[in-house]
Design a protein around this motif. Structure first.
Motif, PDB file in Angstrom:
ATOM      1  N   LYS A 111       0.833  -1.196   0.000  1.00  0.00           N
ATOM      2  CA  LYS A 111       0.000   0.000   0.000  1.00  0.00           C
ATOM      3  C   LYS A 111       0.874   1.255   0.000  1.00  0.00           C
ATOM      4  CE  LYS A 111      -3.760   2.484   0.396  1.00  0.00           C
ATOM      5  NZ  LYS A 111      -4.706   2.635  -0.740  1.00  0.00           N
ATOM      6  N   ILE A 112       1.911   1.236   0.808  1.00  0.00           N
ATOM      7  CA  ILE A 112       2.833   2.370   0.880  1.00  0.00           C
ATOM      8  C   ILE A 112       3.499   2.600  -0.476  1.00  0.00           C
ATOM      9  CG2 ILE A 112       5.043   3.119   1.861  1.00  0.00           C
ATOM     10  CD1 ILE A 112       4.160   1.739   4.483  1.00  0.00           C
ATOM     11  N   LEU A 113       3.998   1.519  -1.070  1.00  0.00           N
ATOM     12  CA  LEU A 113       4.694   1.635  -2.355  1.00  0.00           C
ATOM     13  C   LEU A 113       3.757   2.076  -3.471  1.00  0.00           C
ATOM     14  CD1 LEU A 113       6.982  -1.513  -2.099  1.00  0.00           C
ATOM     15  CD2 LEU A 113       7.706   0.883  -2.012  1.00  0.00           C
ATOM     16  N   GLU A 114       2.509   1.677  -3.378  1.00  0.00           N
ATOM     17  CA  GLU A 114       1.525   2.105  -4.378  1.00  0.00           C
ATOM     18  C   GLU A 114       1.342   3.616  -4.339  1.00  0.00           C
ATOM     19  OE1 GLU A 114      -3.293   1.766  -5.167  1.00  0.00           O
ATOM     20  OE2 GLU A 114      -2.309   0.303  -3.858  1.00  0.00           O
ATOM     21  N   ILE A 115       1.245   4.168  -3.136  1.00  0.00           N
ATOM     22  CA  ILE A 115       1.057   5.616  -2.985  1.00  0.00           C
ATOM     23  C   ILE A 115       2.288   6.376  -3.479  1.00  0.00           C
ATOM     24  CG2 ILE A 115       0.792   7.471  -1.281  1.00  0.00           C
ATOM     25  CD1 ILE A 115      -0.932   5.505   0.356  1.00  0.00           C
TER      26      ILE A 115
END
Length: 272
Positions: free
Chosen positions: A222-226
Motif C-alpha cells: 500500500k505504501i509503495l503504491e502511494i
C-alpha cells in the motif's frame, strides 16, 4: 545564555551545577523539531545545554558535509528565545585529535540507513559519546525521526553503563504533514509537493493497522503504491530492535521510509 567554544569552559561550568541538566545535541540549522526538543528539555530540567556541531565523521565521501546548512546567528537567537542556559559550539579541532579511540557500531548499524552509508553510525556514536562525556547531562533529548540512530544511541548508553537518560521525542511536522528536516531547504517547490506522499503513505499504513490489518506485506505494498512515482530507497517494517517482521506487533513496530529527491534523502517513519 552563555556561548561556549572550548571543552574546558563547559567542564568548568559543569562542575558548578548540581541540579538536573537537559542536553540537546544538534548539527544546527535549527527548526521547529529542534525547538520542540529544547522546550521539552527546558520543561524537565533546571539547566539546559544545547550543542551545535556539524560532525564530519558521520558524513561519507561525496555527501553534503560542505553544503550542510549552517545558520549560526539564527541558531543562537533561537536558543536565546528558548531560554537555553549554555550553547556549546566547538570547532572540529576541539572535538577530534589525530589519535582517536574509535567507536564501532553494532551489526544493526549496517542495515537500512547503514546499508548505503557504511560507517555513518560509527561517526554518530563517536561524537555523541564525546558530547555525553563533556556535558555529563541527566537527560538527553533525541527525535524519533532518526529512529535507527535513536536505537543505537540508546543501546550504546546501556552497553557502556552511561549515567544518562535518553528521552525519545515525537516527530514534528509541517501543517501539511511533511516531517521537519534541515535538508528540506534543498527541495524545489515541485519536490516538496511530491514529498507529501511520504507522510500520506504512512498515515494510510496507520489507518490500515487501525482497521486490523497486521500483514506487513500488504501494508508495504500500500505504501509503495502511494509512492509509485517517487525514488524510494527503502520501505522497512521492523520491531523496535530493528528486526524485520511479518506482522505488526502493536507498541513494538516501526515503519520506516527513505525517499530520494536528487541528492537529497528524506527520512520519515511511524511508530506503531
Amino acid at each position: 545564555m552563555q556561548i561556549l567554544k572550548t571543552i574546558e569552559q563547559l567542564q568548568n561550568i559543569r562542575k558548578t551545577i548540581s541540579s538536573n541538566v537537559g542536553f540537546v545535541p544538534t548539527m544546527g540549522a535549527l527548526h521547529d523539531g529542534h525547538i520542540s526538543l529544547i522546550k521539552k528539555a527546558r520543561l524537565e530540567n533546571e539547566i539546559v545545554i544545547v550543542s551545535i556541531f556539524v560532525n564530519p565523521t558521520q558524513f561519507l565521501p561525496g555527501e553534503d558535509l560542505d553544503a550542510y546548512p549552517r545558520r549560526d546567528e539564527a541558531d543562537k537567537r533561537i536558543c536565546e528565545l528558548c531560554k537555553v542556559d549554555y550553547l556549546f559550539m566547538p570547532e572540529i579541532s576541539t572535538m577530534y585529535s589525530k589519535e582517536e579511540v574509535l567507536i564501532k557500531a553494532p551489526n544493526k548499524s549496517y542495515i537500512l540507513e547503514g546499508l548505503t552509508r557504511p560507517g555513518h553510525f560509527d561517526g554518530v556514536l563517536q561524537v555523541v559519546l564525546k558530547l555525553f562525556g563533556i556535558v555529563q547531562a541527566t537527560n538527553a533529548y533525541f527525535g524519533k525521526k532518526d529512529a535507527q540512530q535513536l536505537s543505537l544511541i540508546s543501546q550504546m548508553v546501556k552497553n557502556l553503563f552511561l549515567p544518562i537518560n535518553i528521552v525519545p521525542c515525537e516527530i514534528v511536522r509541517e501543517n501539511d504533514g511533511l516531517a521537519l528536516s534541515s535538508r528540506n531547504v534543498y527541495l524545489s517547490t515541485e519536490q516538496r509537493s511530491e514529498a507529501l506522499l511520504i507522510s500520506k503513505s504512512l498515515y494510510s499504513a496507520g489507518a490500515l493497522v487501525a482497521k486490523g490489518e497486521l500483514n506487513t506485506t500488504i501494508i508495504k505494498n500500500k505504501i509503495l503504491e502511494i509512492m509509485k512515482n517517487l525514488d524510494v530507497e527503502y520501505v522497512a517494517i521492523v520491531d523496535r530492535e530493528f528486526n524485520e517482521i511479518n506482522e505488526i506487533e502493536l507498541k513494538n513496530s516501526i515503519i520506516l521510509i527513505v525517499v530520494r529527491f536528487g541528492k537529497t534523502r528524506l527520512l520519515d517513519n511511524i511508530w506503531l
